[in-house]
Scaffold this motif. Sequence first.
Motif, PDB file in Angstrom:
ATOM      1  N   ARG A   1       4.493 -10.402 -12.096  1.00 29.28           N
ATOM      2  CA  ARG A   1       5.710  -9.986 -12.797  1.00 29.28           C
ATOM      3  C   ARG A   1       6.958 -10.643 -12.224  1.00 29.28           C
ATOM      4  O   ARG A   1       7.978 -10.745 -12.918  1.00 29.28           O
ATOM      5  CB  ARG A   1       5.851  -8.465 -12.702  1.00 29.28           C
ATOM      6  CG  ARG A   1       4.806  -7.702 -13.504  1.00 29.28           C
ATOM      7  CD  ARG A   1       4.903  -6.206 -13.237  1.00 29.28           C
ATOM      8  NE  ARG A   1       3.988  -5.440 -14.092  1.00 29.28           N
ATOM      9  CZ  ARG A   1       3.762  -4.142 -13.967  1.00 29.28           C
ATOM     10  NH1 ARG A   1       4.393  -3.447 -12.999  1.00 29.28           N
ATOM     11  NH2 ARG A   1       2.925  -3.522 -14.775  1.00 29.28           N
ATOM     12  N   GLY A   2       6.873 -11.096 -10.951  1.00 30.61           N
ATOM     13  CA  GLY A   2       8.053 -11.656 -10.307  1.00 30.61           C
ATOM     14  C   GLY A   2       8.044 -13.158 -10.157  1.00 30.61           C
ATOM     15  O   GLY A   2       8.818 -13.698  -9.352  1.00 30.61           O
ATOM     16  N   LEU A   3       7.162 -13.855 -10.887  1.00 31.76           N
ATOM     17  CA  LEU A   3       7.075 -15.302 -10.744  1.00 31.76           C
ATOM     18  C   LEU A   3       8.402 -16.008 -11.010  1.00 31.76           C
ATOM     19  O   LEU A   3       8.684 -17.055 -10.428  1.00 31.76           O
ATOM     20  CB  LEU A   3       5.993 -15.861 -11.683  1.00 31.76           C
ATOM     21  CG  LEU A   3       4.562 -15.867 -11.155  1.00 31.76           C
ATOM     22  CD1 LEU A   3       3.625 -16.402 -12.226  1.00 31.76           C
ATOM     23  CD2 LEU A   3       4.450 -16.697  -9.886  1.00 31.76           C
ATOM     24  N   ALA A   4       9.199 -15.435 -11.866  1.00 32.37           N
ATOM     25  CA  ALA A   4      10.489 -16.072 -12.190  1.00 32.37           C
ATOM     26  C   ALA A   4      11.391 -16.142 -10.969  1.00 32.37           C
ATOM     27  O   ALA A   4      12.262 -17.013 -10.883  1.00 32.37           O
ATOM     28  CB  ALA A   4      11.178 -15.305 -13.316  1.00 32.37           C
ATOM     29  N   ARG A   5      11.178 -15.248  -9.989  1.00 24.53           N
ATOM     30  CA  ARG A   5      12.011 -15.243  -8.794  1.00 24.53           C
ATOM     31  C   ARG A   5      11.504 -16.196  -7.727  1.00 24.53           C
ATOM     32  O   ARG A   5      12.174 -16.399  -6.716  1.00 24.53           O
ATOM     33  CB  ARG A   5      12.086 -13.821  -8.223  1.00 24.53           C
ATOM     34  CG  ARG A   5      12.769 -12.821  -9.144  1.00 24.53           C
ATOM     35  CD  ARG A   5      13.083 -11.529  -8.418  1.00 24.53           C
ATOM     36  NE  ARG A   5      11.875 -10.875  -7.931  1.00 24.53           N
ATOM     37  CZ  ARG A   5      11.123 -10.051  -8.669  1.00 24.53           C
ATOM     38  NH1 ARG A   5      11.452  -9.815  -9.937  1.00 24.53           N
ATOM     39  NH2 ARG A   5      10.044  -9.485  -8.152  1.00 24.53           N
ATOM     40  N   PHE A   6      10.307 -16.743  -7.922  1.00 22.75           N
ATOM     41  CA  PHE A   6       9.765 -17.706  -6.964  1.00 22.75           C
ATOM     42  C   PHE A   6      10.226 -19.100  -7.374  1.00 22.75           C
ATOM     43  O   PHE A   6       9.802 -19.641  -8.388  1.00 22.75           O
ATOM     44  CB  PHE A   6       8.240 -17.638  -6.933  1.00 22.75           C
ATOM     45  CG  PHE A   6       7.621 -18.661  -6.017  1.00 22.75           C
ATOM     46  CD1 PHE A   6       7.888 -18.639  -4.656  1.00 22.75           C
ATOM     47  CD2 PHE A   6       6.795 -19.654  -6.522  1.00 22.75           C
ATOM     48  CE1 PHE A   6       7.336 -19.584  -3.812  1.00 22.75           C
ATOM     49  CE2 PHE A   6       6.228 -20.603  -5.685  1.00 22.75           C
ATOM     50  CZ  PHE A   6       6.499 -20.563  -4.332  1.00 22.75           C
ATOM     51  N   GLU A   7      11.111 -19.679  -6.558  1.00 25.43           N
ATOM     52  CA  GLU A   7      11.740 -20.952  -6.917  1.00 25.43           C
ATOM     53  C   GLU A   7      11.047 -22.159  -6.317  1.00 25.43           C
ATOM     54  O   GLU A   7      11.457 -23.294  -6.550  1.00 25.43           O
ATOM     55  CB  GLU A   7      13.213 -20.922  -6.498  1.00 25.43           C
ATOM     56  CG  GLU A   7      13.994 -19.793  -7.169  1.00 25.43           C
ATOM     57  CD  GLU A   7      15.412 -19.691  -6.647  1.00 25.43           C
ATOM     58  OE1 GLU A   7      15.750 -20.412  -5.672  1.00 25.43           O
ATOM     59  OE2 GLU A   7      16.190 -18.893  -7.202  1.00 25.43           O
ATOM     60  N   GLY A   8      10.013 -21.943  -5.490  1.00 25.90           N
ATOM     61  CA  GLY A   8       9.267 -23.068  -4.950  1.00 25.90           C
ATOM     62  C   GLY A   8       9.872 -23.689  -3.703  1.00 25.90           C
ATOM     63  O   GLY A   8       9.434 -24.765  -3.281  1.00 25.90           O
ATOM     64  N   ARG A   9      10.880 -23.047  -3.099  1.00 25.46           N
ATOM     65  CA  ARG A   9      11.460 -23.609  -1.880  1.00 25.46           C
ATOM     66  C   ARG A   9      10.554 -23.370  -0.676  1.00 25.46           C
ATOM     67  O   ARG A   9      10.662 -24.055   0.332  1.00 25.46           O
ATOM     68  CB  ARG A   9      12.849 -23.003  -1.631  1.00 25.46           C
ATOM     69  CG  ARG A   9      13.914 -23.479  -2.622  1.00 25.46           C
ATOM     70  CD  ARG A   9      15.309 -23.174  -2.086  1.00 25.46           C
ATOM     71  NE  ARG A   9      15.509 -21.743  -1.926  1.00 25.46           N
ATOM     72  CZ  ARG A   9      16.077 -20.960  -2.835  1.00 25.46           C
ATOM     73  NH1 ARG A   9      16.490 -21.475  -3.986  1.00 25.46           N
ATOM     74  NH2 ARG A   9      16.232 -19.673  -2.619  1.00 25.46           N
ATOM     75  N   SER A  10       9.668 -22.385  -0.770  1.00 21.72           N
ATOM     76  CA  SER A  10       8.661 -22.146   0.267  1.00 21.72           C
ATOM     77  C   SER A  10       7.289 -22.232  -0.398  1.00 21.72           C
ATOM     78  O   SER A  10       7.183 -22.366  -1.613  1.00 21.72           O
ATOM     79  CB  SER A  10       8.854 -20.762   0.896  1.00 21.72           C
ATOM     80  OG  SER A  10       8.626 -19.745  -0.056  1.00 21.72           O
ATOM     81  N   SER A  11       6.230 -22.157   0.400  1.00 13.85           N
ATOM     82  CA  SER A  11       4.888 -22.224  -0.174  1.00 13.85           C
ATOM     83  C   SER A  11       4.578 -20.929  -0.920  1.00 13.85           C
ATOM     84  O   SER A  11       5.107 -19.852  -0.616  1.00 13.85           O
ATOM     85  CB  SER A  11       3.860 -22.446   0.926  1.00 13.85           C
ATOM     86  OG  SER A  11       3.709 -21.272   1.704  1.00 13.85           O
ATOM     87  N   LEU A  12       3.711 -21.052  -1.908  1.00 14.25           N
ATOM     88  CA  LEU A  12       3.271 -19.868  -2.642  1.00 14.25           C
ATOM     89  C   LEU A  12       2.585 -18.888  -1.697  1.00 14.25           C
ATOM     90  O   LEU A  12       2.756 -17.675  -1.819  1.00 14.25           O
ATOM     91  CB  LEU A  12       2.309 -20.288  -3.762  1.00 14.25           C
ATOM     92  CG  LEU A  12       1.746 -19.151  -4.614  1.00 14.25           C
ATOM     93  CD1 LEU A  12       2.856 -18.488  -5.432  1.00 14.25           C
ATOM     94  CD2 LEU A  12       0.630 -19.662  -5.527  1.00 14.25           C
ATOM     95  N   ARG A  13       1.823 -19.415  -0.740  1.00  9.57           N
ATOM     96  CA  ARG A  13       1.144 -18.573   0.240  1.00  9.57           C
ATOM     97  C   ARG A  13       2.146 -17.700   0.990  1.00  9.57           C
ATOM     98  O   ARG A  13       1.943 -16.486   1.157  1.00  9.57           O
ATOM     99  CB  ARG A  13       0.364 -19.451   1.217  1.00  9.57           C
ATOM    100  CG  ARG A  13      -0.237 -18.718   2.416  1.00  9.57           C
ATOM    101  CD  ARG A  13      -0.997 -19.694   3.302  1.00  9.57           C
ATOM    102  NE  ARG A  13      -1.519 -19.067   4.505  1.00  9.57           N
ATOM    103  CZ  ARG A  13      -0.909 -19.037   5.671  1.00  9.57           C
ATOM    104  NH1 ARG A  13       0.291 -19.594   5.798  1.00  9.57           N
ATOM    105  NH2 ARG A  13      -1.460 -18.465   6.719  1.00  9.57           N
ATOM    106  N   SER A  14       3.215 -18.299   1.456  1.00  5.19           N
ATOM    107  CA  SER A  14       4.230 -17.543   2.199  1.00  5.19           C
ATOM    108  C   SER A  14       4.848 -16.458   1.333  1.00  5.19           C
ATOM    109  O   SER A  14       5.053 -15.322   1.784  1.00  5.19           O
ATOM    110  CB  SER A  14       5.318 -18.491   2.705  1.00  5.19           C
ATOM    111  OG  SER A  14       4.779 -19.461   3.556  1.00  5.19           O
ATOM    112  N   TRP A  15       5.145 -16.810   0.091  1.00  7.66           N
ATOM    113  CA  TRP A  15       5.768 -15.842  -0.817  1.00  7.66           C
ATOM    114  C   TRP A  15       4.834 -14.668  -1.076  1.00  7.66           C
ATOM    115  O   TRP A  15       5.253 -13.510  -1.093  1.00  7.66           O
ATOM    116  CB  TRP A  15       6.148 -16.541  -2.127  1.00  7.66           C
ATOM    117  CG  TRP A  15       6.851 -15.652  -3.100  1.00  7.66           C
ATOM    118  CD1 TRP A  15       8.071 -15.064  -2.969  1.00  7.66           C
ATOM    119  CD2 TRP A  15       6.345 -15.232  -4.378  1.00  7.66           C
ATOM    120  NE1 TRP A  15       8.375 -14.314  -4.093  1.00  7.66           N
ATOM    121  CE2 TRP A  15       7.330 -14.406  -4.959  1.00  7.66           C
ATOM    122  CE3 TRP A  15       5.175 -15.498  -5.083  1.00  7.66           C
ATOM    123  CZ2 TRP A  15       7.168 -13.838  -6.220  1.00  7.66           C
ATOM    124  CZ3 TRP A  15       5.014 -14.929  -6.344  1.00  7.66           C
ATOM    125  CH2 TRP A  15       6.003 -14.111  -6.899  1.00  7.66           C
TER     126      TRP A  15
END
Length: 351
Positions: free
Chosen positions: A71-85
């Motif tokens: 639901r929150g993918l829109a807030r993940f901007e890719g500045r860090s790894s997906l794993r970290s997020w």
Amino acid sequence: MGEVFSGPSAGSVVSAAEHADLARARAGDDAAFTRLIQPLRRELHAHCYRMLGSTHDADDALQDALLRAWRGLARFEGRSSLRSWLYVVATRICLDIVDTRAKRAMPVDLGPSSERAVLDSAPLTDVAWLGPYPDAGLGDGPATPAARYEQREAVELAFVAALQHLRGNQRAALLLFDVLGFSASEIASMMDTSATSVNSALARARKIVAEKVPGSAQQQALRRMGDGRVREIVTRFATALERGDADALVALLTEDVTWSMPPLPHWYRGLAAVTDFAVQVPLTRCPSWRHRLTGANGQPAVACYLGESPTGVHHAWSINVLTLRDYHIAEITSFLGSEHFAPFGLPLSVP
């Protein structure tokens, strides 16, 4: 402990393939989201188990974390790894659970050991008990051999039990720093606090865990013995139970052996007390045993099934996690209850 998983650090950017799948996932593509999170599911689940001390709670926490991430993918901007997020999301959910539930306990936390077998012991249903963690899948994925070894070390029963004595922020700091290799500044960002607070929580956590787990890791002992010798010891233990052979069982135990059986509150320490319990209860009062060898918490384990007669059906009874030392069994933790069997992929009954 060093870094367990060899994924990208918090400062790494996502790959081109991840960018493509992220775009598809943001557009509602379930398959793309599954591709993104599938390689990370097991390590995230293990992290939730370490935080919560329960496979079932870890199931719920991971499900909530992945739903929140979807639901929150829109807030993940890719500045860090997906794993970290994803670790940020999962850790925050676990912290919410830790803050609202009692810590997971073991019988040793509740009182002194018993010198003689307690025959009328009843389960304590008002205690949140620590549970076993199935080995299935531990060591899978891209981690190096050394990292896979440390992954198993980080779910050892003594270590996870020690974690339950930490506050939520201390638990998270220790796992994220010592086990997963995040920096203090990265953890501070995850937990909405300062690096100074993280370092303070980390120092306190290390002190408490060192007091609770003073010896060397079980993985070191297992590696010294070798897989063949470990399997021999575990098989002899299970066979002694099935045959009701007290002498064979006692010969496998250390002088300071302990035996506990959550959710029963009583536990035993020392060869005399453990022998008395073994002779009085599993070797005589339990009509018939069957077993399956398995692995739990990175340690050898035996799934035991209890039957009313050798020719009848035997039903799921306990997952027995063994701690070995110097080619003997130093600790037996019998997690009673058929609810533990499904996560291990074990049947609920055998002939």
